[in-house]
Design a protein around this motif. Structure first.
Motif, PDB file in Angstrom:
ATOM      1  N   ASN A  48       0.797  -1.229   0.000  1.00 54.01           N
ATOM      2  CA  ASN A  48       0.000   0.000   0.000  1.00 54.01           C
ATOM      3  C   ASN A  48       0.827   1.275   0.000  1.00 54.01           C
ATOM      4  O   ASN A  48       0.271   2.369   0.067  1.00 54.01           O
ATOM      5  N   ASN A  49       2.154   1.138  -0.051  1.00 48.82           N
ATOM      6  CA  ASN A  49       3.066   2.289  -0.065  1.00 48.82           C
ATOM      7  C   ASN A  49       2.822   3.238   1.111  1.00 48.82           C
ATOM      8  O   ASN A  49       2.708   4.448   0.944  1.00 48.82           O
ATOM      9  N   THR A  50       2.706   2.666   2.314  1.00 48.76           N
ATOM     10  CA  THR A  50       2.573   3.464   3.528  1.00 48.76           C
ATOM     11  C   THR A  50       3.722   3.116   4.474  1.00 48.76           C
ATOM     12  O   THR A  50       4.306   2.044   4.385  1.00 48.76           O
ATOM     13  N   SER A  51       4.032   4.038   5.365  1.00 49.60           N
ATOM     14  CA  SER A  51       5.112   3.796   6.329  1.00 49.60           C
ATOM     15  C   SER A  51       4.954   4.730   7.513  1.00 49.60           C
ATOM     16  O   SER A  51       4.129   5.640   7.502  1.00 49.60           O
ATOM     17  N   GLY A  52       5.756   4.471   8.532  1.00 51.05           N
ATOM     18  CA  GLY A  52       5.735   5.315   9.710  1.00 51.05           C
ATOM     19  C   GLY A  52       6.845   4.924  10.661  1.00 51.05           C
ATOM     20  O   GLY A  52       7.571   3.944  10.436  1.00 51.05           O
ATOM     21  N   PRO A  53       6.976   5.676  11.744  1.00 44.13           N
ATOM     22  CA  PRO A  53       8.009   5.367  12.726  1.00 44.13           C
ATOM     23  C   PRO A  53       7.646   4.130  13.553  1.00 44.13           C
ATOM     24  O   PRO A  53       6.475   3.774  13.681  1.00 44.13           O
ATOM     25  N   ALA A  54       8.677   3.483  14.083  1.00 51.86           N
ATOM     26  CA  ALA A  54       8.481   2.309  14.938  1.00 51.86           C
ATOM     27  C   ALA A  54       9.481   2.363  16.072  1.00 51.86           C
ATOM     28  O   ALA A  54      10.636   2.758  15.874  1.00 51.86           O
ATOM     29  N   SER A  55       9.040   1.974  17.264  1.00 51.49           N
ATOM     30  CA  SER A  55       9.978   1.848  18.375  1.00 51.49           C
ATOM     31  C   SER A  55       9.576   0.676  19.255  1.00 51.49           C
ATOM     32  O   SER A  55       8.394   0.374  19.406  1.00 51.49           O
ATOM     33  N   PHE A  56      10.583  -0.002  19.760  1.00 53.88           N
ATOM     34  CA  PHE A  56      10.421  -1.070  20.736  1.00 53.88           C
ATOM     35  C   PHE A  56      11.206  -0.656  21.967  1.00 53.88           C
ATOM     36  O   PHE A  56      12.329  -0.171  21.851  1.00 53.88           O
ATOM     37  N   ALA A  57      10.619  -0.850  23.136  1.00 54.20           N
ATOM     38  CA  ALA A  57      11.334  -0.677  24.403  1.00 54.20           C
ATOM     39  C   ALA A  57      11.255  -2.019  25.119  1.00 54.20           C
ATOM     40  O   ALA A  57      10.163  -2.555  25.311  1.00 54.20           O
ATOM     41  N   PHE A  77      -2.273  -0.135   9.763  1.00 52.77           N
ATOM     42  CA  PHE A  77      -3.418  -0.935   9.313  1.00 52.77           C
ATOM     43  C   PHE A  77      -4.494  -0.062   8.657  1.00 52.77           C
ATOM     44  O   PHE A  77      -5.661  -0.419   8.612  1.00 52.77           O
ATOM     45  N   GLY A  78      -4.095   1.107   8.171  1.00 49.99           N
ATOM     46  CA  GLY A  78      -5.049   2.012   7.534  1.00 49.99           C
ATOM     47  C   GLY A  78      -6.006   2.661   8.508  1.00 49.99           C
ATOM     48  O   GLY A  78      -7.049   3.171   8.106  1.00 49.99           O
ATOM     49  N   ALA A  79      -5.666   2.668   9.795  1.00 49.83           N
ATOM     50  CA  ALA A  79      -6.604   3.157  10.806  1.00 49.83           C
ATOM     51  C   ALA A  79      -6.000   4.204  11.738  1.00 49.83           C
ATOM     52  O   ALA A  79      -6.472   4.386  12.846  1.00 49.83           O
ATOM     53  N   GLY A  80      -4.957   4.883  11.335  1.00 50.03           N
ATOM     54  CA  GLY A  80      -4.369   5.927  12.167  1.00 50.03           C
ATOM     55  C   GLY A  80      -3.311   5.396  13.114  1.00 50.03           C
ATOM     56  O   GLY A  80      -2.876   4.245  13.033  1.00 50.03           O
ATOM     57  N   ASP A  81      -2.878   6.256  14.008  1.00 45.42           N
ATOM     58  CA  ASP A  81      -1.777   6.000  14.941  1.00 45.42           C
ATOM     59  C   ASP A  81      -2.293   5.321  16.208  1.00 45.42           C
ATOM     60  O   ASP A  81      -2.944   5.951  17.033  1.00 45.42           O
ATOM     61  N   PRO A  82      -2.017   4.022  16.391  1.00 44.22           N
ATOM     62  CA  PRO A  82      -2.509   3.331  17.588  1.00 44.22           C
ATOM     63  C   PRO A  82      -1.673   3.675  18.818  1.00 44.22           C
ATOM     64  O   PRO A  82      -0.528   4.108  18.696  1.00 44.22           O
ATOM     65  N   PRO A  83      -2.224   3.482  20.008  1.00 47.10           N
ATOM     66  CA  PRO A  83      -1.433   3.693  21.222  1.00 47.10           C
ATOM     67  C   PRO A  83      -0.358   2.614  21.351  1.00 47.10           C
ATOM     68  O   PRO A  83      -0.482   1.517  20.797  1.00 47.10           O
ATOM     69  N   ALA A  84       0.691   2.930  22.090  1.00 44.87           N
ATOM     70  CA  ALA A  84       1.727   1.932  22.379  1.00 44.87           C
ATOM     71  C   ALA A  84       1.105   0.801  23.197  1.00 44.87           C
ATOM     72  O   ALA A  84       0.186   1.039  23.986  1.00 44.87           O
TER      73      ALA A  84
END
Length: 171
Positions: A48-57, A77-84
């Motif tokens: 789908n040519n989408t991307s975003g930041p990712a972090s693991f703690a 998942f096409g649904a916005g920025d989910p909470p951590a």
């Protein structure tokens, strides 16, 4: 060293006294502290040519568990920025295991992190966006994480599956 002991070691009938290698290099003992820390990078959905930041703690949760907090940003998942969300992995001699943990974003998740850094996971009952399930596999090495995902969309969706990737490095 007695001759018989040397012969048994050489023939492979007894284990050697060498240390197990670090994750990602075929070791057999799980080295939990190697994974502890902050990991940052990106996720990319190549279909789908989408991307975003990712972090693991990753933090120790007592002597027998790791707490993994996952924070994906952007249009996940096409649904916005989910909470951590935080997942608890139970430590074994050669694995860290996540068993049937239900989450708001990722559905019911199961997964394994092997001593050699091999990662496998699957999620069912995902209800965010148009995604219904996914599988994940890859490698979690000493300084970087390289994971591939196959997303399965709701019936009748076009496309019916998508490929995505997570790439992170240790800070």
């Amino acid at each position: 060293m007695p001759l018989l002991l040397c012969l048994l070691l050489a023939a492979g009938f007894l284990p050697s006294c060498e240390h197990d290698p670090l994750p990602g290099s075929g070791g057999s003992a799980f080295a939990a502290d190697t994974y502890v820390g902050e990991w940052t990078g990106t996720w990319t959905n190549s279909t789908n040519n989408t991307s975003g930041p990712a972090s693991f703690a990753v933090a120790r949760a007592g002597t027998s568990a790791l707490a993994l907090t996952v924070d994906l940003g952007g249009n996940v998942f096409g649904a916005g920025d989910p909470p951590a969300e935080t997942f608890v992995l139970t430590l074994g001699a050669s694995t860290a295991t996540l068993t049937a943990q239900s989450t708001q974003t990722y559905g019911q998740l199961d997964g394994r992190l092997e001593a050699d850094g091999t990662v496998t996971a699957s999620a069912i009952s995902v209800v965010v966006g148009n995604v219904r399930a996914f599988t994940l596999d890859g490698e979690w090495r000493t300084n970087d994480i390289d994971l591939e995902l196959t997303l399965t969309y709701a019936p009748g969706s076009t496309p019916d599956t998508a490929r995505a990737a997570l790439r992170l490095t240790k800070r």
